[in-house]
Motif scaffolding. Structure first.
Motif, PDB file in Angstrom:
ATOM      1  N   ASP A   1       0.826  -1.207   0.000  1.00 13.42           N
ATOM      2  CA  ASP A   1       0.000   0.000   0.000  1.00 13.42           C
ATOM      3  C   ASP A   1       0.857   1.252   0.000  1.00 13.42           C
ATOM      4  N   GLU A   2       0.333   2.287  -0.665  1.00 14.40           N
ATOM      5  CA  GLU A   2       0.902   3.634  -0.567  1.00 14.40           C
ATOM      6  C   GLU A   2       0.055   4.443   0.422  1.00 14.40           C
ATOM      7  N   LEU A   3       0.629   5.520   0.929  1.00 19.54           N
ATOM      8  CA  LEU A   3      -0.049   6.385   1.892  1.00 19.54           C
ATOM      9  C   LEU A   3      -0.637   7.585   1.163  1.00 19.54           C
ATOM     10  N   ILE A   4      -1.960   7.801   1.327  1.00 20.05           N
ATOM     11  CA  ILE A   4      -2.665   8.914   0.688  1.00 20.05           C
ATOM     12  C   ILE A   4      -3.091   9.886   1.783  1.00 20.05           C
ATOM     13  N   VAL A   5      -2.665  11.130   1.677  1.00 18.38           N
ATOM     14  CA  VAL A   5      -2.909  12.130   2.706  1.00 18.38           C
ATOM     15  C   VAL A   5      -3.661  13.313   2.100  1.00 18.38           C
ATOM     16  N   GLY A   6      -4.673  13.774   2.818  1.00 17.64           N
ATOM     17  CA  GLY A   6      -5.410  14.974   2.416  1.00 17.64           C
ATOM     18  C   GLY A   6      -5.200  16.082   3.433  1.00 17.64           C
TER      19      GLY A   6
ATOM     20  N   VAL B   1       0.577  11.709  -2.125  1.00 20.62           N
ATOM     21  CA  VAL B   1       0.707  10.250  -2.094  1.00 20.62           C
ATOM     22  C   VAL B   1       2.172   9.918  -1.852  1.00 20.62           C
ATOM     23  N   TYR B   2       2.401   8.957  -0.960  1.00 20.01           N
ATOM     24  CA  TYR B   2       3.763   8.578  -0.571  1.00 20.01           C
ATOM     25  C   TYR B   2       3.988   7.087  -0.815  1.00 20.01           C
ATOM     26  N   LEU B   3       5.135   6.801  -1.400  1.00 21.32           N
ATOM     27  CA  LEU B   3       5.550   5.432  -1.685  1.00 21.32           C
ATOM     28  C   LEU B   3       6.626   5.028  -0.683  1.00 21.32           C
ATOM     29  N   ALA B   4       6.428   3.864  -0.031  1.00 23.10           N
ATOM     30  CA  ALA B   4       7.431   3.347   0.901  1.00 23.10           C
ATOM     31  C   ALA B   4       8.464   2.537   0.118  1.00 23.10           C
ATOM     32  N   GLU B   5       9.731   2.947   0.216  1.00 24.11           N
ATOM     33  CA  GLU B   5      10.802   2.236  -0.468  1.00 24.11           C
ATOM     34  C   GLU B   5      12.124   2.527   0.229  1.00 24.11           C
ATOM     35  N   ASN B   6      12.981   1.520   0.260  1.00 21.07           N
ATOM     36  CA  ASN B   6      14.318   1.654   0.849  1.00 21.07           C
ATOM     37  C   ASN B   6      14.272   2.183   2.285  1.00 21.07           C
TER      38      ASN B   6
ATOM     39  N   GLU C   1       7.832   4.625 -15.627  1.00 19.72           N
ATOM     40  CA  GLU C   1       8.975   5.295 -16.253  1.00 19.72           C
ATOM     41  C   GLU C   1       9.364   6.561 -15.487  1.00 19.72           C
ATOM     42  N   GLN C   2       8.374   7.347 -15.077  1.00 13.16           N
ATOM     43  CA  GLN C   2       8.637   8.582 -14.346  1.00 13.16           C
ATOM     44  C   GLN C   2       8.724   8.372 -12.837  1.00 13.16           C
ATOM     45  N   HIS C   3       8.356   7.202 -12.381  1.00 16.30           N
ATOM     46  CA  HIS C   3       8.381   6.870 -10.952  1.00 16.30           C
ATOM     47  C   HIS C   3       7.538   7.876 -10.163  1.00 16.30           C
ATOM     48  N   SER C   4       6.364   8.191 -10.709  1.00 15.04           N
ATOM     49  CA  SER C   4       5.477   9.147 -10.050  1.00 15.04           C
ATOM     50  C   SER C   4       4.051   8.938 -10.557  1.00 15.04           C
ATOM     51  N   MET C   5       3.103   9.581  -9.877  1.00 16.45           N
ATOM     52  CA  MET C   5       1.718   9.583 -10.329  1.00 16.45           C
ATOM     53  C   MET C   5       1.549  10.728 -11.319  1.00 16.45           C
ATOM     54  N   LEU C   6       0.931  10.440 -12.464  1.00 17.38           N
ATOM     55  CA  LEU C   6       0.729  11.453 -13.501  1.00 17.38           C
ATOM     56  C   LEU C   6      -0.766  11.623 -13.780  1.00 17.38           C
ATOM     57  N   PRO C   7      -1.198  12.842 -14.154  1.00 13.47           N
ATOM     58  CA  PRO C   7      -2.597  13.050 -14.547  1.00 13.47           C
ATOM     59  C   PRO C   7      -2.823  12.501 -15.949  1.00 13.47           C
ATOM     60  N   THR C   8      -3.195  11.239 -16.026  1.00  9.39           N
ATOM     61  CA  THR C   8      -3.254  10.542 -17.310  1.00  9.39           C
ATOM     62  C   THR C   8      -4.547  10.795 -18.075  1.00  9.39           C
ATOM     63  N   ARG C   9      -5.634  11.147 -17.375  1.00  9.99           N
ATOM     64  CA  ARG C   9      -6.910  11.398 -18.061  1.00  9.99           C
ATOM     65  C   ARG C   9      -7.566  12.619 -17.433  1.00  9.99           C
ATOM     66  N   ASP C  10      -8.041  13.515 -18.290  1.00  7.29           N
ATOM     67  CA  ASP C  10      -8.672  14.753 -17.831  1.00  7.29           C
ATOM     68  C   ASP C  10      -9.921  14.982 -18.669  1.00  7.29           C
TER      69      ASP C  10
END
Length: 246
Positions: free
Chosen positions: A124-129, A141-146, A192-201
């Motif tokens: 799971d990733e952490l989603i914060v508002g 959004v935060y990804l747990a790694e290393n 590829e970008q190692h991030s969340m992207l706005p893929t659909r608008d």
């Protein structure tokens, strides 16, 4: 026997396949103005791919379920004091409220966190508002790694609703210029970008706020009005016969 199981009466011509009619011809995309030269200047950078390691936050076994979201956001605020724009942008009053979350939890602008696997890595990733002035909400959004956290998404908008659909995070934002419509942006993980992207608008028609009127009004059934009866014809007066002329 097999014929009888698959198609009832296939030997008698009943239950066979029927044509659904002609299939529309597939039409491919047509390029308009093919002589336009390629752009030489890159578009404006909106920072969608900006990622950042959260300083000083340790995550045991890369498991976000034991992470305190207040400590995470507070660490970012302290690492970037006085930053009001970009992925680290924060209103000054919001930053002060985050620092006071421990003493005044009721006034803490950080909302309940959510955990969801948005990257497909099996964790799971952490989603914060974060509530902000002018009805704005920051979503991170935060990804747990290393053994730590990497922020893979940060955006702020006047949010109507935030939804999770599969591994997409969908932001629904009201349209200021077109009443009755809202913008919906789906943020998706990009390896590829190692991030969340706005893929659909997209911009979507919605029902007016505060009413039960559906987006597409249901047809209103109207009973036929009977045709009024024509008035009875009035008989013409009978003319007496003319007397003969002497």
């Amino acid at each position: 026997m097999l014929c009888g199981l698959l198609l009832t009466g296939c030997g008698g011509g009943e239950g066979g396949l029927e044509s659904a009619g002609p299939t529309p011809t597939a039409v491919g995309p047509v390029r308009l103005w093919p002589d336009l030269p390629p752009a030489t200047d890159p578009p404006i950078d909106y920072g969608e791919t900006d990622i950042q390691r959260v300083p000083g936050v340790q995550v045991q076994d890369n498991d976000v379920h034991g992470v305190d979201p207040v400590s995470v956001v507070r660490a970012e605020v302290r690492a970037h004091p006085g930053t009001y724009s970009g992925g680290d942008g924060m209103y000054e009053e919001t930053a002060r409220s985050i620092e006071a979350c421990t003493a005044k939890p009721g006034a803490c602008p950080i909302m309940r966190p959510y955990d969801r696997d948005l990257t497909g890595n099996g964790r799971d990733e952490l989603i914060v508002g974060i509530r902000m002035p002018d009805q704005q909400v920051g979503v991170r959004v935060y990804l747990a790694e290393n053994g730590g956290l990497t922020r893979i998404m940060s955006t702020v908008d006047q949010v109507i609703m935030v939804e999770l659909a599969g591994r997409d995070l969908i932001m629904r934002v009201g349209s200021a210029g077109i009443p009755g419509y809202e913008y919906r942006t789906a943020w998706s993980w990009d390896e590829e970008q190692h991030s969340m992207l706005p893929t659909r608008d997209e911009i979507v028609r919605v029902k007016p706020p505060g009413t039960g009127t559906p987006a597409v009004p249901a047809p209103r059934l109207v009973s036929p009005t009977p045709t009024p009866a024509l008035p009875a014809p009035v008989p013409l007066p009978v003319q007496p016969p003319a007397e003969p002329t002497p």
